[in-house]
Write an enzyme that holds these catalytic residues in place. Structure first.
Site, PDB file in Angstrom:
ATOM      1  N   GLU A 264       0.836  -1.203   0.000  1.00  0.00           N
ATOM      2  CA  GLU A 264       0.000   0.000   0.000  1.00  0.00           C
ATOM      3  C   GLU A 264       0.872   1.255   0.000  1.00  0.00           C
ATOM      4  O   GLU A 264       0.571   2.238  -0.688  1.00  0.00           O
ATOM      5  CB  GLU A 264      -0.898  -0.018   1.248  1.00  0.00           C
ATOM      6  CG  GLU A 264      -1.827   1.166   1.333  1.00  0.00           C
ATOM      7  CD  GLU A 264      -2.090   1.562   2.774  1.00  0.00           C
ATOM      8  OE1 GLU A 264      -1.998   0.701   3.665  1.00  0.00           O
ATOM      9  OE2 GLU A 264      -2.368   2.756   2.997  1.00  0.00           O
TER      10      GLU A 264
ATOM     11  N   ASP B 109       0.529   3.823  -3.065  1.00  0.00           N
ATOM     12  CA  ASP B 109       0.128   5.212  -2.848  1.00  0.00           C
ATOM     13  C   ASP B 109       0.989   6.154  -3.692  1.00  0.00           C
ATOM     14  O   ASP B 109       0.484   7.096  -4.303  1.00  0.00           O
ATOM     15  CB  ASP B 109       0.289   5.521  -1.353  1.00  0.00           C
ATOM     16  CG  ASP B 109       0.007   6.963  -1.017  1.00  0.00           C
ATOM     17  OD1 ASP B 109      -1.174   7.331  -0.969  1.00  0.00           O
ATOM     18  OD2 ASP B 109       0.972   7.719  -0.820  1.00  0.00           O
TER      19      ASP B 109
ATOM     20  N   ASP C 228      -7.110   1.038   0.706  1.00  0.00           N
ATOM     21  CA  ASP C 228      -5.764   0.507   0.960  1.00  0.00           C
ATOM     22  C   ASP C 228      -5.458  -0.684   0.043  1.00  0.00           C
ATOM     23  O   ASP C 228      -4.355  -0.805  -0.499  1.00  0.00           O
ATOM     24  CB  ASP C 228      -5.622   0.055   2.426  1.00  0.00           C
ATOM     25  CG  ASP C 228      -5.600   1.224   3.392  1.00  0.00           C
ATOM     26  OD1 ASP C 228      -5.562   2.385   2.936  1.00  0.00           O
ATOM     27  OD2 ASP C 228      -5.630   0.985   4.613  1.00  0.00           O
TER      28      ASP C 228
ATOM     29  N   GLU D  45      -4.700   0.443  -3.489  1.00  0.00           N
ATOM     30  CA  GLU D  45      -3.328   0.944  -3.628  1.00  0.00           C
ATOM     31  C   GLU D  45      -2.333  -0.215  -3.660  1.00  0.00           C
ATOM     32  O   GLU D  45      -1.360  -0.191  -4.418  1.00  0.00           O
ATOM     33  CB  GLU D  45      -2.996   1.920  -2.492  1.00  0.00           C
ATOM     34  CG  GLU D  45      -3.781   3.221  -2.604  1.00  0.00           C
ATOM     35  CD  GLU D  45      -3.441   4.224  -1.521  1.00  0.00           C
ATOM     36  OE1 GLU D  45      -3.578   5.432  -1.780  1.00  0.00           O
ATOM     37  OE2 GLU D  45      -3.066   3.815  -0.403  1.00  0.00           O
TER      38      GLU D  45
END
Lengths: 221, 221
Positions: B35, B39, B108, B111
């Site tokens: 994650e 991101d 989450d 990502e």
């Protein structure tokens, strides 16, 4: 031909490089939009470098480390190593006031150069160039110390070497009730070092004092 | 074979996809480190999409637009379109409490899937997949409205259609001197709509009321 690739990339489109090095004060096209894109590119290259280099670090440690790696003072240091300052196009006002030495202008221009490389040659070329710039910053990077406060890091530094813990002493308080300033001394015995720190609370002053000792022990971060 | 590339990418390493869909509550290897990387990847793909699509937008507008594009509720919406929820591996507690429907867990995981595609097949493949997911969010995206406050956007919505401006009315105040709560009504006439907003200041309550009207006019943002 070394002069043609000062950033580890030979630009096919020199106009992109020129724009990246043009501060808003020198007129359009300037580097602000490129900086927006470069910030995201840098964020990714830094994130991946940390992800690969620290396979056991958790998300929190990675996030703190990335913030450290991409903060303005780090980027300005890289920009100085790459000699960005003298290449900047600034307006006369910024020129006069030393804008080519300012951290914020240097770090913004560095991010813009990152975007210019990406637009010129794609992600792989950009990643290679940026990784080379980050390498000296990553050397000796201790991911588990990043983001810990100075008092904690100083304590761990001393405990790791089985040395006596630091002593903090309040030297003084001043200022109005709502804007007090505290001054604290920090002393360690091995090696014998002392520092003073100032802050809006006793805790903040202690942190500043501990940071000053750490800097003496480890050099500037 | 459609089942093998639910995210617009056929994974060579199915283990990466499995890890990306594994919430921390289901044990290791879970998706938190992925994650972190995803991101940054999402941030870059979103930044570039906006940079290319809005060649006249300044850095401030681009920054606000990117924040809007990558915020949790947007990512959760994309995750729902991609049917991420039913594919998640959750611990029994999260399973019971409906974790596979929660915005934070969905965004989450999305990502993490982005990072998994990157590690599986490189940046180009990742960018193509993510751009396809973002496309419906970017359609009709009005970059100059993003980040403006709700009262301004409501006023512009009405002015653009030459309709009467909204009326705000203070309905009440309550609470202690240091923790007052204001309730404000907002009314428009074309179409005839009313809302109430609550906040710690009159202005905040007006903003909340305007946002509620906007949501009725435009649907949730």
């Amino acid at each position: 031909m070394a002069g043609s690739d000062p950033f580890g990339h030979r630009f096919a489109d020199q106009g992109l490089l020129a724009q990246a090095l043009t501060h808003r004060s020198a007129g359009a096209p300037h580097n602000e939009r490129l900086e927006f894109l470069g910030d995201a590119l840098l964020g990714l290259v830094a994130a991946e470098a940390l992800y690969q280099r620290f396979p056991r670090a958790d998300e929190g440690a990675l996030t703190r480390a990335r913030a450290e790696l991409v903060r303005e003072s780090t980027l300005a240091r890289i920009a100085r190593r790459l000699d960005v300052g003298p290449r900047l196009m600034l307006g006369p006002g910024e020129m006069k006031s030393g804008g080519h030495r300012r951290d914020s202008i240097l770090s913004d221009a560095l991010e813009a150069v990152i975007a210019a490389i990406y637009l010129d040659a794609g992600f792989a070329a950009c990643r290679i160039a940026v990784l080379a710039w980050l390498e000296p910053e990553l050397e000796g990077f201790e991911i588990n110390k990043v983001g810990k406060d100075a008092k904690t890091r100083l304590q761990e530094w001393l405990q790791g070497r089985q040395r006596p813990l630091p002593l903090y002493e309040l030297l003084g308080e001043s200022g109005d009730e709502h804007a007090r300033t505290f001054v604290v001394a920090c002393r360690i015995t091995e090696p014998a070092l002392a520092s003073e720190g100032e802050g809006g609370s006793r805790r903040a002053a202690e942190q500043a004092a501990a940071a000053a000792i750490l800097e003496q022990l480890e050099g500037p971060r």
